[in-house]
Design a protein around this motif. Sequence first.
Motif, PDB file in Angstrom:
ATOM      1  N   GLU A  20     -10.190  91.052  21.831  1.00 10.10           N
ATOM      2  CA  GLU A  20      -8.929  90.588  21.963  1.00 10.10           C
ATOM      3  C   GLU A  20      -8.221  91.665  23.132  1.00 10.10           C
ATOM      4  O   GLU A  20      -7.676  91.270  23.934  1.00 10.10           O
ATOM      5  N   LEU A  21      -8.562  92.777  22.857  1.00 11.87           N
ATOM      6  CA  LEU A  21      -8.034  93.673  23.714  1.00 11.87           C
ATOM      7  C   LEU A  21      -8.470  93.515  25.133  1.00 11.87           C
ATOM      8  O   LEU A  21      -7.665  93.611  26.335  1.00 11.87           O
ATOM      9  N   ILE A  22      -9.593  93.377  25.149  1.00  9.06           N
ATOM     10  CA  ILE A  22     -10.369  93.095  26.815  1.00  9.06           C
ATOM     11  C   ILE A  22      -9.468  91.962  27.285  1.00  9.06           C
ATOM     12  O   ILE A  22      -9.415  91.780  28.536  1.00  9.06           O
ATOM     13  N   ALA A  23      -9.703  90.783  26.405  1.00  4.42           N
ATOM     14  CA  ALA A  23      -9.075  89.645  26.908  1.00  4.42           C
ATOM     15  C   ALA A  23      -7.558  89.565  27.583  1.00  4.42           C
ATOM     16  O   ALA A  23      -7.143  89.042  28.526  1.00  4.42           O
ATOM     17  N   ILE A  24      -6.573  90.431  26.767  1.00  6.51           N
ATOM     18  CA  ILE A  24      -5.346  90.753  27.225  1.00  6.51           C
ATOM     19  C   ILE A  24      -5.281  91.563  28.448  1.00  6.51           C
ATOM     20  O   ILE A  24      -4.723  91.289  29.238  1.00  6.51           O
ATOM     21  N   LEU A  25      -6.156  92.532  28.568  1.00  8.40           N
ATOM     22  CA  LEU A  25      -6.055  93.363  29.678  1.00  8.40           C
ATOM     23  C   LEU A  25      -6.582  92.545  30.917  1.00  8.40           C
ATOM     24  O   LEU A  25      -6.083  92.584  31.913  1.00  8.40           O
ATOM     25  N   ARG A  26      -7.579  91.712  30.715  1.00  9.65           N
ATOM     26  CA  ARG A  26      -7.968  90.732  31.787  1.00  9.65           C
ATOM     27  C   ARG A  26      -6.693  89.859  32.287  1.00  9.65           C
ATOM     28  O   ARG A  26      -6.654  89.342  33.302  1.00  9.65           O
ATOM     29  N   GLU A  27      -6.065  89.236  31.362  1.00 11.17           N
ATOM     30  CA  GLU A  27      -4.714  88.356  31.483  1.00 11.17           C
ATOM     31  C   GLU A  27      -3.825  89.188  32.353  1.00 11.17           C
ATOM     32  O   GLU A  27      -3.467  88.770  33.321  1.00 11.17           O
ATOM     33  N   PHE A  28      -3.774  90.580  31.938  1.00  9.99           N
ATOM     34  CA  PHE A  28      -2.667  91.503  32.688  1.00  9.99           C
ATOM     35  C   PHE A  28      -3.123  91.553  34.262  1.00  9.99           C
ATOM     36  O   PHE A  28      -2.169  91.345  35.005  1.00  9.99           O
ATOM     37  N   ASN A  29      -4.445  91.694  34.189  1.00 16.36           N
ATOM     38  CA  ASN A  29      -4.763  91.855  35.747  1.00 16.36           C
ATOM     39  C   ASN A  29      -4.706  90.761  36.505  1.00 16.36           C
ATOM     40  O   ASN A  29      -4.471  90.596  37.733  1.00 16.36           O
ATOM     41  N   MET A  30      -4.957  89.442  35.881  1.00 16.88           N
ATOM     42  CA  MET A  30      -5.017  88.137  36.725  1.00 16.88           C
ATOM     43  C   MET A  30      -3.420  88.029  37.052  1.00 16.88           C
ATOM     44  O   MET A  30      -3.147  87.446  38.089  1.00 16.88           O
ATOM     45  N   ALA A  31      -2.653  88.189  36.037  1.00 13.07           N
ATOM     46  CA  ALA A  31      -1.106  88.148  36.222  1.00 13.07           C
ATOM     47  C   ALA A  31      -0.589  88.885  37.530  1.00 13.07           C
ATOM     48  O   ALA A  31       0.299  88.367  37.992  1.00 13.07           O
ATOM     49  N   GLN A  32      -1.002  90.381  37.454  1.00 12.02           N
ATOM     50  CA  GLN A  32      -0.554  91.088  38.495  1.00 12.02           C
ATOM     51  C   GLN A  32      -1.320  90.781  39.720  1.00 12.02           C
ATOM     52  O   GLN A  32      -0.443  90.808  40.971  1.00 12.02           O
ATOM     53  N   SER A  33      -2.421  90.128  39.831  1.00  7.34           N
ATOM     54  CA  SER A  33      -2.790  89.738  40.998  1.00  7.34           C
ATOM     55  C   SER A  33      -1.950  88.533  41.651  1.00  7.34           C
ATOM     56  O   SER A  33      -1.524  88.492  43.164  1.00  7.34           O
ATOM     57  N   THR A  34      -1.639  87.629  40.967  1.00  4.19           N
ATOM     58  CA  THR A  34      -0.984  86.414  41.321  1.00  4.19           C
ATOM     59  C   THR A  34       0.536  86.882  41.801  1.00  4.19           C
ATOM     60  O   THR A  34       1.063  86.457  42.841  1.00  4.19           O
ATOM     61  N   LEU A  35       0.992  88.037  40.955  1.00  5.56           N
ATOM     62  CA  LEU A  35       2.562  88.339  41.232  1.00  5.56           C
ATOM     63  C   LEU A  35       2.320  89.285  42.635  1.00  5.56           C
ATOM     64  O   LEU A  35       3.399  89.241  43.368  1.00  5.56           O
ATOM     65  N   ARG A  36       1.295  89.742  42.843  1.00  7.71           N
ATOM     66  CA  ARG A  36       1.216  90.750  44.108  1.00  7.71           C
ATOM     67  C   ARG A  36       1.214  89.950  45.228  1.00  7.71           C
ATOM     68  O   ARG A  36       1.955  90.101  46.322  1.00  7.71           O
ATOM     69  N   ASN A  37       0.773  88.598  45.010  1.00  2.76           N
ATOM     70  CA  ASN A  37       0.710  87.592  46.313  1.00  2.76           C
ATOM     71  C   ASN A  37       2.113  87.042  46.645  1.00  2.76           C
ATOM     72  O   ASN A  37       2.407  86.648  47.816  1.00  2.76           O
ATOM     73  N   LEU A  38       2.927  87.127  45.417  1.00  3.72           N
ATOM     74  CA  LEU A  38       4.297  86.243  45.522  1.00  3.72           C
ATOM     75  C   LEU A  38       5.321  87.296  46.298  1.00  3.72           C
ATOM     76  O   LEU A  38       6.341  87.034  46.691  1.00  3.72           O
ATOM     77  N   LYS A  39       5.032  88.855  45.816  1.00  4.46           N
ATOM     78  CA  LYS A  39       5.782  89.901  46.325  1.00  4.46           C
ATOM     79  C   LYS A  39       7.439  89.436  46.064  1.00  4.46           C
ATOM     80  O   LYS A  39       7.642  89.278  44.921  1.00  4.46           O
ATOM     81  N   ASP A  40       8.239  89.227  47.076  1.00  3.75           N
ATOM     82  CA  ASP A  40       9.755  88.873  46.819  1.00  3.75           C
ATOM     83  C   ASP A  40       9.983  87.631  46.592  1.00  3.75           C
ATOM     84  O   ASP A  40      11.353  87.074  46.622  1.00  3.75           O
ATOM     85  N   THR A  41       9.121  86.679  46.444  1.00  4.17           N
ATOM     86  CA  THR A  41       9.237  85.363  46.379  1.00  4.17           C
ATOM     87  C   THR A  41       9.944  85.253  45.052  1.00  4.17           C
ATOM     88  O   THR A  41       9.478  85.552  43.783  1.00  4.17           O
ATOM     89  N   PRO A  42      11.115  84.478  44.619  1.00  7.82           N
ATOM     90  CA  PRO A  42      11.646  83.829  43.248  1.00  7.82           C
ATOM     91  C   PRO A  42      10.486  83.103  42.642  1.00  7.82           C
ATOM     92  O   PRO A  42       9.815  82.445  43.234  1.00  7.82           O
TER      93      PRO A  42
END
Length: 291
Positions: A20-42
């Motif tokens: 479960e911990l590994i799955a949560i950390l994987r979700e964190f990494n995926m969300a961070q990748s998505t947000l890095r592409n959005l940068k200052d986008t609302p």
Amino acid sequence: MNNLRLWSLRDIMNRFNLPELIAILREFNMAQSTLRNLKDTPLASINAAPLLSMCERANLFCMKVGFHHSGKKAWSLGQRIKVNFNDYDGSMLLGELLSLQEDLSVEMYTHKFVQVHPSAHGLLDNEFLFGKEVGMAFPLISGDLREAGNCLALDCSTAGVFHLMRVIEIALWAFAKHAGLKSVVIDRKSGRSIPVEYGQWEQVLNQLPNQIEKKINGLRKGRPQKDHAQQFYYGALKELDHFKDAFRNHVSHSRRFYDASEARAVYSHVSRFMQSLAENGVKSGRKKRGV
């Protein structure tokens, strides 16, 4: 202790639910990748549900395994996503997630585990380290014997010797009573005495020889029983005096530390002595001393 608990690798994996911990950390990494592409986008165009689910999942996991700070932080972030998601842009939410992941990493390092070598497993939480015969004859030593074994298994060698000397102190009381010395005189003028359990080692050991002499003189000459009694009582008295001068005084008065090999040697010595007492009918009281 008892903060000590024996954990196998499987126990650790189950307790902290590593998949479960590994799955949560994987979700964190995926969300961070998505947000890095959005940068200052609302984030108005982004579906908040997966992020909210991720925070809830992290909160449940953290609270279950005792990562309370991270759990509260995940819950708080989830609440902000519910209420104020449209106020975030990619960079702001990315910063929140990175902060949460950092806190989670810190709490992962706060849980410490001690690995005990397989050769020491028999020492852990064992009230019968010296065998069942000794354990049954000396129920009063069970707490200190368990503590001594735990200390030796964890390489807390000086603490192990300290508890072994507490075992020997109980043996001293039992041996004195077996020899007929139930109390020790603390004031020769008045004849005032106290139970042997409350006497100092020096007092007990000084008054034992006369009592042993009386006991042995009461046995018939020329019999094997008398020869055996002489060997046992005087041999045990010499051993107790040795324990006092070689170990007990030093460890009780903070005069020295013991390394692992020295502590194991003391352990072996005490074990042999306690077995000898039990074999010769020496017993302590039935009621266990509180630990």
